[in-house]
Design an enzyme around this catalytic site. Structure first.
Site, PDB file in Angstrom:
ATOM      1  N   SER A 146       0.640  -0.973   0.206  1.00 39.61           N
ATOM      2  CA  SER A 146       0.043   0.275  -0.007  1.00 39.61           C
ATOM      3  C   SER A 146       0.954   1.553   0.194  1.00 39.61           C
ATOM      4  O   SER A 146       1.903   0.868   0.302  1.00 39.61           O
ATOM      5  CB  SER A 146      -0.749   0.171   1.337  1.00 39.61           C
ATOM      6  OG  SER A 146      -1.469   1.324   1.386  1.00 39.61           O
ATOM      7  N   TYR A 159      -1.716  -0.864  10.296  1.00 39.22           N
ATOM      8  CA  TYR A 159      -1.828  -0.915   9.227  1.00 39.22           C
ATOM      9  C   TYR A 159      -0.647  -0.762   7.731  1.00 39.22           C
ATOM     10  O   TYR A 159      -0.420  -1.761   7.099  1.00 39.22           O
ATOM     11  CB  TYR A 159      -3.380  -0.477   8.282  1.00 39.22           C
ATOM     12  CG  TYR A 159      -3.380  -1.233   6.842  1.00 39.22           C
ATOM     13  CD1 TYR A 159      -4.051  -2.121   6.109  1.00 39.22           C
ATOM     14  CD2 TYR A 159      -3.476   0.116   5.807  1.00 39.22           C
ATOM     15  CE1 TYR A 159      -3.925  -2.272   4.960  1.00 39.22           C
ATOM     16  CE2 TYR A 159      -3.889   0.361   4.458  1.00 39.22           C
ATOM     17  CZ  TYR A 159      -3.522  -1.172   3.925  1.00 39.22           C
ATOM     18  OH  TYR A 159      -4.112  -1.598   2.812  1.00 39.22           O
TER      19      TYR A 159
HETATM   20  N1  NAD Z   1      -8.968  -0.068  -1.120  1.00 41.86           N
HETATM   21  C1  NAD Z   1      -7.601   0.696  -1.101  1.00 41.86           C
HETATM   22  O1  NAD Z   1      -7.830   2.536  -1.571  1.00 41.86           O
HETATM   23  C2  NAD Z   1      -6.339  -0.361  -0.884  1.00 41.86           C
HETATM   24  C3  NAD Z   1      -4.668   0.624  -0.827  1.00 41.86           C
HETATM   25  C4  NAD Z   1      -3.760   0.337  -0.995  1.00 41.86           C
HETATM   26  C5  NAD Z   1      -3.610  -0.969  -1.038  1.00 41.86           C
HETATM   27  N2  NAD Z   1      -5.327  -2.190  -0.241  1.00 41.86           N
HETATM   28  C6  NAD Z   1      -5.091  -3.400  -0.596  1.00 41.86           C
HETATM   29  O2  NAD Z   1      -5.566  -3.906  -1.705  1.00 41.86           O
HETATM   30  C7  NAD Z   1      -6.141  -5.119  -0.822  1.00 41.86           C
HETATM   31  C8  NAD Z   1      -7.398  -5.540  -1.590  1.00 41.86           C
HETATM   32  O3  NAD Z   1      -8.363  -4.478  -0.921  1.00 41.86           O
HETATM   33  P1  NAD Z   1      -9.493  -3.938  -1.455  1.00 41.86           P
HETATM   34  O4  NAD Z   1      -9.877  -2.196  -1.085  1.00 41.86           O
HETATM   35  O5  NAD Z   1      -9.928  -5.183  -2.303  1.00 41.86           O
HETATM   36  O6  NAD Z   1     -10.087  -4.594  -0.161  1.00 41.86           O
HETATM   37  P2  NAD Z   1     -11.913  -5.350   0.345  1.00 41.86           P
HETATM   38  O7  NAD Z   1     -12.187  -5.196   1.740  1.00 41.86           O
HETATM   39  O8  NAD Z   1     -12.463  -4.250  -1.096  1.00 41.86           O
HETATM   40  O9  NAD Z   1     -11.416  -6.919  -0.325  1.00 41.86           O
HETATM   41  C9  NAD Z   1     -10.956  -7.648   0.596  1.00 41.86           C
HETATM   42  C10 NAD Z   1     -10.645  -8.973   0.359  1.00 41.86           C
HETATM   43  O10 NAD Z   1     -10.076  -9.871   1.491  1.00 41.86           O
HETATM   44  C11 NAD Z   1     -10.839 -10.995   1.223  1.00 41.86           C
HETATM   45  N3  NAD Z   1      -9.848 -11.513   3.016  1.00 41.86           N
HETATM   46  C12 NAD Z   1     -10.016 -10.723   3.904  1.00 41.86           C
HETATM   47  N4  NAD Z   1      -9.875 -11.590   4.981  1.00 41.86           N
HETATM   48  C13 NAD Z   1      -9.457 -12.543   3.842  1.00 41.86           C
HETATM   49  C14 NAD Z   1      -8.602 -14.342   4.479  1.00 41.86           C
HETATM   50  N5  NAD Z   1      -8.118 -14.607   5.907  1.00 41.86           N
HETATM   51  N6  NAD Z   1      -8.407 -15.093   3.571  1.00 41.86           N
HETATM   52  C15 NAD Z   1      -8.776 -15.307   2.359  1.00 41.86           C
HETATM   53  N7  NAD Z   1      -9.252 -14.188   2.193  1.00 41.86           N
HETATM   54  C16 NAD Z   1      -9.492 -12.382   2.802  1.00 41.86           C
HETATM   55  C17 NAD Z   1     -12.359 -10.386   1.581  1.00 41.86           C
HETATM   56  O11 NAD Z   1     -12.761 -11.577   1.736  1.00 41.86           O
HETATM   57  C18 NAD Z   1     -11.912  -9.701   0.476  1.00 41.86           C
HETATM   58  O12 NAD Z   1     -12.824 -10.582  -0.733  1.00 41.86           O
HETATM   59  C19 NAD Z   1      -5.414  -5.293   0.394  1.00 41.86           C
HETATM   60  O13 NAD Z   1      -4.754  -5.931   0.786  1.00 41.86           O
HETATM   61  C20 NAD Z   1      -5.539  -3.301   1.379  1.00 41.86           C
HETATM   62  O14 NAD Z   1      -4.506  -3.770   2.251  1.00 41.86           O
HETATM   63  C21 NAD Z   1      -6.688  -1.494  -1.218  1.00 41.86           C
END
Ligand code: NAD
Length: 265
Positions: A146, A159
């Site tokens: 991230s 985080y």
């Molecule tokens: N959205 C943002 O702004 C952003 C920014 C930087 C990084 N990220 C990273 O990108 C990735 C995806 O983020 P997102 O925004 O799609 O989040 P989200 O919450 O929409 O989706 C997360 C997914 O991970 C799954 N998940 C959670 N715990 C799990 C587990 N123990 N085993 C298997 N699956 C599991 C959930 O069921 C969900 O489908 C994450 O690692 C997040 O930290 C997101």
């Protein structure tokens, strides 16, 4: 430039049931890969797998914090889906809190999913992809870190720490893979804020903590810090993952790629 064609390759995307993972799965499939969605959400994961372009995609239940679950998912990919060439360690959780208020339970949850989950993904991905593994053809692993690993943003201390750990895991694993002849490149990306469920939740939490006047002001604050002048989109992250999965990035190894419109520079 070598094209981004992934025909004949199998990709496993953790957290692929929604958000960024769903977009990455769609983009990998659109470029020819067979995609295995791996998530704790069975119904949503199945639905995404069914919606992907092309044939041969599927869903496997995976809790990234559970070792037996990883062994099962990687074995299924290699045995039932033709191999394992691309692994996207995307599953992650974010629980917003000021450092003075943080709950140990929430710290443990983020450590478990974001660090343990990524570490086990690297372990089972490499065991499967290396020459003596069930896949055995090498490949590419992309970890999702991230922008929070590259800048200090208030409200997300734990985080941010876990995403910095993902960055270090990426580099050491890439070094081990190279030294031991596994034939697997390992990189990570640092996404900027994208309005998925997680991104929207974060903006709302920032306002609740009093760091911004409203979720809209939190978003405006992020955009203000971003030279490209907008939030990230799911497709921005998905395209970066396709690049790192493909031969177009064949000499890119052990790096963290910012995909944040310049926010983290
Ligand atoms: N959205 C943002 O702004 C952003 C920014 C930087 C990084 N990220 C990273 O990108 C990735 C995806 O983020 P997102 O925004 O799609 O989040 P989200 O919450 O929409 O989706 C997360 C997914 O991970 C799954 N998940 C959670 N715990 C799990 C587990 N123990 N085993 C298997 N699956 C599991 C959930 O069921 C969900 O489908 C994450 O690692 C997040 O930290 C997101």
């Amino acid at each position: 430039m070598t094209d981004l064609d992934l025909t004949g390759r199998t990709a496993l995307v953790t957290g692929g049931a929604q958000g960024l993972g769903e977009g990455m799965a769609q983009a990998l499939a659109a470029n020819g890969a067979r995609v295995v969605i791996a998530d704790v959400q069975d119904d949503a994961g199945e639905k995404v797998a069914d919606s992907l372009k092309g044939d041969g995609h599927g869903f496997v239940h995976l809790d990234v914090t559970d070792e037996a679950s990883w062994e099962n998912a990687t074995t299924a990919a290699a045995s039932d889906f033709g191999g394992l060439d691309i692994l996207v360690n995307n599953a992650g959780v974010e629980i917003t809190s000021l450092i003075t208020e943080v709950d140990p339970k929430d710290i443990r949850t983020m450590l478990e999913v974001n660090i343990l989950g990524t570490a086990l993904g690297l372990k089972w991905g490499l065991r499967t992809m290396r020459p003596d593994g069930l896949g055995g053809k090498g490949g590419s692993i992309i970890n999702i870190s991230s922008v929070a690993a590259t800048i200090a943003f208030p409200g997300i201390p734990i985080y941010s720490a876990t995403k910095s750990a993902v960055d270090r895991l990426t580099r050491v694993a890439a070094m081990e893979s190279g030294k031991l002849g596994y034939g697997v490149r390992i990189n990570c990306i640092y996404p900027g804020l994208v309005p998925t469920a997680m991104g929207q939740g974060l903006a709302a939490d920032m306002a609740s903590l009093g760091l911004f006047g409203s979720p809209e002001e939190a978003v405006a604050g992020v955009v203000e810090l971003t030279p490209s002048g907008r939030l990230g989109e799911v497709s921005d992250m998905a395209d970066a993952v396709v690049f790192l999965a493909s031969d177009a990035s064949r000499f890119v190894n052990g790096v963290g790629l910012p995909v944040d419109g310049g926010m983290g520079m």
